[in-house]
Structures are given as C-alpha cells and as structure tokens.
Scaffold this motif. Structure first.
Motif, PDB file in Angstrom:
ATOM      1  N   THR A  19       0.371 -43.481  93.904  1.00 54.27           N
ATOM      2  CA  THR A  19       0.145 -42.478  95.189  1.00 54.27           C
ATOM      3  C   THR A  19      -0.554 -41.333  94.271  1.00 54.27           C
ATOM      4  O   THR A  19      -1.687 -40.752  94.710  1.00 54.27           O
ATOM      5  CB  THR A  19       1.335 -42.031  95.792  1.00 54.27           C
ATOM      6  OG1 THR A  19       1.848 -43.227  96.294  1.00 54.27           O
ATOM      7  CG2 THR A  19       1.049 -40.999  97.198  1.00 54.27           C
ATOM      8  N   VAL A  22      -4.094 -42.332  93.516  1.00 52.42           N
ATOM      9  CA  VAL A  22      -5.242 -42.560  94.546  1.00 52.42           C
ATOM     10  C   VAL A  22      -5.549 -41.194  95.233  1.00 52.42           C
ATOM     11  O   VAL A  22      -6.521 -40.962  95.485  1.00 52.42           O
ATOM     12  CB  VAL A  22      -4.338 -43.632  95.528  1.00 52.42           C
ATOM     13  CG1 VAL A  22      -5.374 -43.537  96.787  1.00 52.42           C
ATOM     14  CG2 VAL A  22      -4.440 -44.816  95.089  1.00 52.42           C
ATOM     15  N   GLY A  23      -4.661 -40.527  95.294  1.00 49.07           N
ATOM     16  CA  GLY A  23      -4.856 -38.911  95.478  1.00 49.07           C
ATOM     17  C   GLY A  23      -5.736 -38.144  94.880  1.00 49.07           C
ATOM     18  O   GLY A  23      -6.764 -37.576  95.416  1.00 49.07           O
ATOM     19  N   GLN A  26      -9.485 -39.721  95.321  1.00 51.68           N
ATOM     20  CA  GLN A  26      -9.887 -39.254  96.805  1.00 51.68           C
ATOM     21  C   GLN A  26     -10.390 -37.942  96.552  1.00 51.68           C
ATOM     22  O   GLN A  26     -11.344 -37.662  97.191  1.00 51.68           O
ATOM     23  CB  GLN A  26      -8.873 -39.531  97.626  1.00 51.68           C
ATOM     24  CG  GLN A  26      -9.406 -39.088  99.255  1.00 51.68           C
ATOM     25  CD  GLN A  26      -8.375 -39.346 100.093  1.00 51.68           C
ATOM     26  OE1 GLN A  26      -7.547 -39.860 100.065  1.00 51.68           O
ATOM     27  NE2 GLN A  26      -8.372 -38.715 101.154  1.00 51.68           N
ATOM     28  N   PHE A  27      -9.801 -37.016  95.960  1.00 48.28           N
ATOM     29  CA  PHE A  27     -10.178 -35.729  95.885  1.00 48.28           C
ATOM     30  C   PHE A  27     -11.345 -35.660  95.103  1.00 48.28           C
ATOM     31  O   PHE A  27     -12.549 -34.565  95.366  1.00 48.28           O
ATOM     32  CB  PHE A  27      -9.101 -34.954  95.031  1.00 48.28           C
ATOM     33  CG  PHE A  27      -9.416 -33.317  94.939  1.00 48.28           C
ATOM     34  CD1 PHE A  27      -9.528 -32.559  95.903  1.00 48.28           C
ATOM     35  CD2 PHE A  27      -9.765 -33.060  93.702  1.00 48.28           C
ATOM     36  CE1 PHE A  27     -10.016 -31.134  95.736  1.00 48.28           C
ATOM     37  CE2 PHE A  27     -10.105 -31.629  93.352  1.00 48.28           C
ATOM     38  CZ  PHE A  27     -10.475 -30.709  94.583  1.00 48.28           C
ATOM     39  N   ALA A  30     -14.392 -36.614  96.924  1.00 49.32           N
ATOM     40  CA  ALA A  30     -14.783 -35.797  97.918  1.00 49.32           C
ATOM     41  C   ALA A  30     -15.464 -34.538  97.199  1.00 49.32           C
ATOM     42  O   ALA A  30     -16.593 -34.053  97.485  1.00 49.32           O
ATOM     43  CB  ALA A  30     -13.818 -35.233  98.697  1.00 49.32           C
ATOM     44  N   ALA A  57     -14.797 -34.403 104.306  1.00 46.84           N
ATOM     45  CA  ALA A  57     -13.243 -34.223 104.152  1.00 46.84           C
ATOM     46  C   ALA A  57     -12.642 -35.314 104.967  1.00 46.84           C
ATOM     47  O   ALA A  57     -11.295 -35.303 104.814  1.00 46.84           O
ATOM     48  CB  ALA A  57     -13.038 -32.779 104.854  1.00 46.84           C
ATOM     49  N   VAL A  58     -13.149 -36.086 105.505  1.00 45.63           N
ATOM     50  CA  VAL A  58     -12.589 -37.094 106.114  1.00 45.63           C
ATOM     51  C   VAL A  58     -12.365 -38.401 105.173  1.00 45.63           C
ATOM     52  O   VAL A  58     -13.089 -39.415 104.773  1.00 45.63           O
ATOM     53  CB  VAL A  58     -13.343 -37.789 107.225  1.00 45.63           C
ATOM     54  CG1 VAL A  58     -12.538 -39.021 108.050  1.00 45.63           C
ATOM     55  CG2 VAL A  58     -13.695 -36.840 108.276  1.00 45.63           C
ATOM     56  N   ASN A  59     -11.079 -38.430 104.478  1.00 44.57           N
ATOM     57  CA  ASN A  59     -10.594 -39.400 103.537  1.00 44.57           C
ATOM     58  C   ASN A  59     -11.769 -40.034 102.651  1.00 44.57           C
ATOM     59  O   ASN A  59     -12.467 -39.390 102.150  1.00 44.57           O
ATOM     60  CB  ASN A  59      -9.763 -40.413 104.190  1.00 44.57           C
ATOM     61  CG  ASN A  59      -8.349 -40.222 104.596  1.00 44.57           C
ATOM     62  OD1 ASN A  59      -7.919 -39.534 103.892  1.00 44.57           O
ATOM     63  ND2 ASN A  59      -7.985 -40.867 105.574  1.00 44.57           N
ATOM     64  N   TRP A  60     -11.648 -41.218 102.483  1.00 44.99           N
ATOM     65  CA  TRP A  60     -12.785 -41.867 101.632  1.00 44.99           C
ATOM     66  C   TRP A  60     -13.923 -42.189 102.338  1.00 44.99           C
ATOM     67  O   TRP A  60     -14.980 -42.560 101.762  1.00 44.99           O
ATOM     68  CB  TRP A  60     -12.089 -43.374 101.280  1.00 44.99           C
ATOM     69  CG  TRP A  60     -10.871 -43.271 100.520  1.00 44.99           C
ATOM     70  CD1 TRP A  60      -9.457 -43.378 100.701  1.00 44.99           C
ATOM     71  CD2 TRP A  60     -10.912 -43.268  99.028  1.00 44.99           C
ATOM     72  NE1 TRP A  60      -8.645 -43.365  99.659  1.00 44.99           N
ATOM     73  CE2 TRP A  60      -9.557 -43.228  98.445  1.00 44.99           C
ATOM     74  CE3 TRP A  60     -11.925 -43.058  98.145  1.00 44.99           C
ATOM     75  CZ2 TRP A  60      -9.161 -42.991  97.143  1.00 44.99           C
ATOM     76  CZ3 TRP A  60     -11.468 -42.866  96.593  1.00 44.99           C
ATOM     77  CH2 TRP A  60     -10.268 -42.894  96.405  1.00 44.99           C
ATOM     78  N   ILE A  61     -13.673 -42.191 103.765  1.00 42.22           N
ATOM     79  CA  ILE A  61     -14.956 -42.565 104.751  1.00 42.22           C
ATOM     80  C   ILE A  61     -16.021 -41.746 104.516  1.00 42.22           C
ATOM     81  O   ILE A  61     -17.424 -41.782 104.424  1.00 42.22           O
ATOM     82  CB  ILE A  61     -14.528 -42.822 105.892  1.00 42.22           C
ATOM     83  CG1 ILE A  61     -13.497 -44.170 106.133  1.00 42.22           C
ATOM     84  CG2 ILE A  61     -15.845 -43.046 106.949  1.00 42.22           C
ATOM     85  CD1 ILE A  61     -12.945 -44.568 107.220  1.00 42.22           C
TER      86      ILE A  61
END
Length: 73
Positions: A19, A22-23, A26-27, A30, A57-61
């Motif tokens: 977790t 992955v966090g 993702q950061f 972005a 700012a929308v997750n991985w997308i």
C-alpha cells in the motif's frame, strides 16, 4: 454477505508495504506530470493548463491522461 472494511491494524506487513509503495508511486507519477505541465509553454498543451492541473490530481488516470493526450509534441 457484506465485506468488512479493512483497517491498517488488520493488514499484514506485506499488504502495508504494498500500500505504501503504490501510494508513493502514484504521488511520484502525479508530481512528474505537474512538473512537466508547469515547465511546458501553454501553446504546447492541449487545453487550459488549469484544467490539466485538476485532472492530474485524479488517481492514476489523471497523470496518464495528461501524458497521453494533454501534451502536444
């Protein structure tokens, strides 16, 4: 049957590490997109830079969309 919400205390060490990794990933993804957007001239961005700032700012997308569709080559 309803699924119980998992808590941090209820996670295994391996799941906690996953977790966190992955966090952080993702950061970083972005942050790379925001950095590229900040350094890129507005005429090389498809659409308004302010809108892309929010989309990233929308997750991985969001960052993926910016790198695929938001930049002009």
């Amino acid at each position: 049957m309803t699924k119980k919400k998992m808590t941090w205390a209820g996670m295994t060490t391996g799941r906690k590490v996953f977790t966190i990794v992955v966090g952080v990933a993702q950061f970083v993804f972005a942050a790379a997109a925001w950095r590229d957007l900040a350094r890129r001239p507005a005429d090389t961005v498809n659409g308004p830079k302010g809108l892309w700032t929010a989309i990233i700012a929308v997750n991985w997308i969001g960052p993926a969309a910016y790198f695929i569709k938001g930049r002009r080559q």
